[in-house]
Design a protein around this motif. Structure first.
Motif, mmCIF file in Angstrom:
data_model
loop_
_atom_site.group_PDB
_atom_site.id
_atom_site.type_symbol
_atom_site.label_atom_id
_atom_site.label_comp_id
_atom_site.label_asym_id
_atom_site.label_seq_id
_atom_site.Cartn_x
_atom_site.Cartn_y
_atom_site.Cartn_z
ATOM 1 N N LYS A 20 4.262 -6.366 -2.359
ATOM 2 C CA LYS A 20 3.277 -6.591 -1.291
ATOM 3 C C LYS A 20 2.987 -5.300 -0.543
ATOM 4 O O LYS A 20 1.833 -4.983 -0.261
ATOM 5 N N GLN A 21 4.046 -4.555 -0.229
ATOM 6 C CA GLN A 21 3.884 -3.311 0.511
ATOM 7 C C GLN A 21 3.098 -2.282 -0.300
ATOM 8 O O GLN A 21 2.283 -1.543 0.247
ATOM 9 N N ILE A 22 3.329 -2.241 -1.590
ATOM 10 C CA ILE A 22 2.597 -1.319 -2.455
ATOM 11 C C ILE A 22 1.121 -1.678 -2.464
ATOM 12 O O ILE A 22 0.248 -0.809 -2.404
ATOM 13 N N LYS A 23 0.834 -2.973 -2.507
ATOM 14 C CA LYS A 23 -0.553 -3.433 -2.491
ATOM 15 C C LYS A 23 -1.240 -3.067 -1.171
ATOM 16 O O LYS A 23 -2.363 -2.561 -1.165
ATOM 17 N N VAL A 24 -0.534 -3.288 -0.063
ATOM 18 C CA VAL A 24 -1.079 -2.943 1.254
ATOM 19 C C VAL A 24 -1.309 -1.442 1.360
ATOM 20 O O VAL A 24 -2.341 -0.986 1.859
ATOM 21 N N LEU A 25 -0.346 -0.664 0.874
ATOM 22 C CA LEU A 25 -0.471 0.788 0.931
ATOM 23 C C LEU A 25 -1.663 1.271 0.111
ATOM 24 O O LEU A 25 -2.373 2.190 0.518
ATOM 25 N N GLY A 26 -1.901 0.649 -1.034
ATOM 26 C CA GLY A 26 -3.075 0.998 -1.836
ATOM 27 C C GLY A 26 -4.369 0.762 -1.078
ATOM 28 O O GLY A 26 -5.283 1.589 -1.108
ATOM 29 N N LYS A 27 -4.437 -0.358 -0.366
ATOM 30 C CA LYS A 27 -5.628 -0.646 0.439
ATOM 31 C C LYS A 27 -5.787 0.367 1.565
ATOM 32 O O LYS A 27 -6.894 0.814 1.855
ATOM 33 N N ALA A 60 0.088 7.375 -8.521
ATOM 34 C CA ALA A 60 0.798 7.412 -9.809
ATOM 35 C C ALA A 60 2.255 6.995 -9.629
ATOM 36 O O ALA A 60 2.780 6.198 -10.416
ATOM 37 N N HIS A 61 2.904 7.507 -8.572
ATOM 38 C CA HIS A 61 4.290 7.115 -8.297
ATOM 39 C C HIS A 61 4.385 5.629 -7.987
ATOM 40 O O HIS A 61 5.310 4.945 -8.432
ATOM 41 N N LEU A 62 3.429 5.116 -7.224
ATOM 42 C CA LEU A 62 3.443 3.690 -6.872
ATOM 43 C C LEU A 62 3.227 2.811 -8.103
ATOM 44 O O LEU A 62 3.842 1.755 -8.223
ATOM 45 N N ASN A 63 2.361 3.240 -9.012
ATOM 46 C CA ASN A 63 2.145 2.472 -10.243
ATOM 47 C C ASN A 63 3.416 2.438 -11.087
ATOM 48 O O ASN A 63 3.764 1.397 -11.645
ATOM 49 N N ASP A 64 4.111 3.566 -11.192
ATOM 50 C CA ASP A 64 5.388 3.605 -11.918
ATOM 51 C C ASP A 64 6.403 2.674 -11.272
ATOM 52 O O ASP A 64 7.126 1.951 -11.951
ATOM 53 N N LEU A 65 6.434 2.703 -9.955
ATOM 54 C CA LEU A 65 7.373 1.872 -9.214
ATOM 55 C C LEU A 65 7.035 0.397 -9.354
ATOM 56 O O LEU A 65 7.914 -0.440 -9.494
ATOM 57 N N ASN A 66 5.766 0.079 -9.365
ATOM 58 C CA ASN A 66 5.317 -1.312 -9.445
ATOM 59 C C ASN A 66 5.587 -1.911 -10.823
ATOM 60 O O ASN A 66 5.745 -3.117 -10.952
ATOM 61 N N ILE A 80 12.492 2.265 0.589
ATOM 62 C CA ILE A 80 11.098 2.455 0.168
ATOM 63 C C ILE A 80 10.175 1.567 0.999
ATOM 64 O O ILE A 80 9.108 2.002 1.437
ATOM 65 N N ILE A 81 10.577 0.321 1.228
ATOM 66 C CA ILE A 81 9.759 -0.600 2.024
ATOM 67 C C ILE A 81 9.583 -0.057 3.440
ATOM 68 O O ILE A 81 8.478 -0.076 3.993
ATOM 69 N N LYS A 82 10.671 0.454 4.021
ATOM 70 C CA LYS A 82 10.608 1.009 5.377
ATOM 71 C C LYS A 82 9.651 2.203 5.431
ATOM 72 O O LYS A 82 8.797 2.306 6.312
ATOM 73 N N LEU A 87 4.191 4.862 6.409
ATOM 74 C CA LEU A 87 3.003 5.527 5.870
ATOM 75 C C LEU A 87 1.770 4.664 6.066
ATOM 76 O O LEU A 87 0.689 5.169 6.386
ATOM 77 N N SER A 88 1.897 3.355 5.918
ATOM 78 C CA SER A 88 0.772 2.451 6.163
ATOM 79 C C SER A 88 0.286 2.564 7.599
ATOM 80 O O SER A 88 -0.911 2.551 7.857
#
Length: 122
Positions: A20-27, A60-66, A80-82, A87-88
């Motif tokens: 969820k956090q990765i998705k929010v960060l992408g937005k 790219a790092h987030l895609n690898d992580l996801n 990572i979530i924190k 960053l968000s």
């Protein structure tokens, strides 16, 4: 028995929370990209290009992580979530008008987060 099920529940939760956090960060990255576009201002073009490079690396790092978030320990996932939340927040507070300080702050935050992700992946 109830404590065991609670532990199992929280064990699966960080992975879902991370996604969820990765998705929010992408937005947020997409919004910051729109807000920081230097429309007709050449003095910000170099800073914008730097921001774009850093955000591309971060994506790219987030895609690898996801792709495989379960491979990380729970402590690393929580860290990572924190950092994703932090960053968000920085990206959310980027205003409409591009300024040198904003570019520098966002680029520095993205760079430090990318470095942290790179360390956890290797």
């Amino acid at each position: 028995p109830k404590t065991v099920s609670a532990k199992k529940k929280s064990g699966a939760d960080p992975t879902q929370n991370l996604r969820k956090q990765i998705k929010v960060l992408g937005k947020r990255l997409k919004q910051a990209n729109e807000n920081l576009k230097p429309l007709g201002k050449k003095k910000y073009l170099e800073l914008y290009v730097d921001f774009k490079k850093r955000s591309k690396t971060l994506k790219a790092h987030l895609n690898d992580l996801n792709k495989n978030p379960g491979a990380l320990s729970q402590k690393v996932t929580k860290n990572i979530i924190k950092n994703t939340d932090a960053l968000s927040a920085v990206l959310k507070n980027v205003g409409k008008k591009p300024k040198k300080k904003k570019y520098q702050k966002v680029s520095l935050a993205i760079q430090s987060f990318s470095k942290m992700l790179k360390k956890t992946r290797s």
